[in-house]
Design an enzyme around this catalytic site. Structure first.
Site, PDB file in Angstrom:
ATOM      1  CB  ALA A  61     -76.128 -15.790 131.630  1.00 50.75           C
ATOM      2  CE  LYS A  78     -78.742  -7.604 131.488  1.00 52.29           C
ATOM      3  NZ  LYS A  78     -78.295  -8.925 131.909  1.00 52.29           N
TER       4      LYS A  78
END
Lengths: 257, 68
Positions: A207, A98
């Site tokens: 998240a 990522k």
């Protein structure tokens, strides 16, 4: 409802919800959230070794049976991001990354110039690059053109929980995309995740919305449900919006008194 | 000799290998999760044992941790 596989770079993932592991108060809380979310892939960061850190994140993720996606969080330049990705590849034996190259600490917004440069270099090195990008259709197009395996536009800045600030741009990115679009960052609650999927995104990465919720495991379950609901709605095809009402009961045969 | 390890000066015996330094830093050579760069270049795990460090080198040792 079945037969809706989600693949990135030819690899099938069992869930359209990707979970970041940052912000959880403990590994136990994180593990409960991961299990409740049903996710198949979690992100991790690369940081200097700290011998005082208790427990092993990787052992916990292995127990959960999830794929590990290293990120380059905290990198400010292409050079830093490329080196961090190379270290992550060495440490975790994966060429997936990522890619995150942020411009400043205040906004944590991606720096488009550094991001594109890093993506190009990592693709050339054989990485499967999943770039965290702005909600900019032109930049998303450029990232695809240079060979990124997905594009991951933000809904809002990291950790803000402001939801999807520019739904129109996300739709434009989706309309043009030939690689999966993953809405990454800005999600605050389950309806934001559902909206991302309704706009046509292939998956959601979040998240803070889970790890900083009062009950992370419960919010993880809510996010999973939101992603599923949004995906179903996107595939089902919503009714067009109308200016005036349209009766759902039959108009013929109405009694006259 | 003096190295800079994760931004801090560190005294190690001359001829210390990267493998030995990793053990000093409590990094298991067998386990996944950690990697090192010497003077900005990634040192593959297969080279840790043979790579002798030199005075003044900068070593960054990273590990996977919680992160979005």
């Amino acid at each position: 409802m079945a037969d809706d596989a989600f693949t990135i770079a030819g690899e099938e993932l069992g869930s359209r919800l990707i979970l970041g592991t940052g912000g959880a108060p403990s590994l136990a809380v994180m593990e409960a959230a991961i299990r409740a979310s049903g996710t198949d892939m979690c992100t991790v960061s690369m940081r200097r070794v700290d011998t005082t850190t208790p427990g092993s994140m990787l052992d916990m993720l292995a127990r959960c049976g999830v794929r590990v996606l290293p990120n380059t969080a905290g990198c400010r330049t292409s050079h830093e991001a490329v080196l961090t990705a190379e270290l992550a590849r060495e440490a975790l034996e994966t060429n997936w990354v990522k890619l995150e190259v942020i411009a400043d600490e205040q906004t944590l917004l991606p720096d488009p110039v550094e991001l594109l440069d890093a993506a190009e270099r990592l693709v050339a090195e054989g990485f499967t690059v999943l770039p965290y990008t702005n909600d900019d259709p032109v930049l998303a197009r450029r990232l695809q053109q240079i060979g990124c395996a997905a594009v991951m536009p933000l809904g809002a800045p990291i950790g803000t929980g402001l939801g999807i600030r520019n739904a129109h741009n996300i739709e434009l990115i989706v309309a043009e995309a030939e690689v999966p679009v993953v809405l990454d960052a800005g999600i605050g609650t389950a309806s934001d995740a559902a909206l991302a999927m309704e706009l046509g995104c292939d998956a959601v990465l979040l998240a803070s919305a889970v790890t900083r919720a009062q009950d992370p495991a419960l919010m993880a379950a809510a996010m999973a449900a939101g992603v599923t609901a949004g995906r179903f709605a996107a595939r089902a095809g919503r009714i067009p919006r109308r200016h005036h009402a349209r009766a759902s009961s039959p108009v013929h045969g109405t009694a006259v008194f | 000799m003096t190295l800079t390890v994760n931004g801090k000066a560190m005294q190690v015996p001359a001829g210390t290998t990267l493998h030995q330094l990793m053990i000093m830093m409590s990094v298991s050579a067998a386990g996944r999760g950690s990697a090192a760069a010497v003077d900005g270049v990634v040192a593959p795990r297969s080279r840790w044992e043979s790579l002798e460090l030199r005075a003044g080198q900068h070593v960054e040792i990273l590990t996977a941790t919680q992160g979005g």
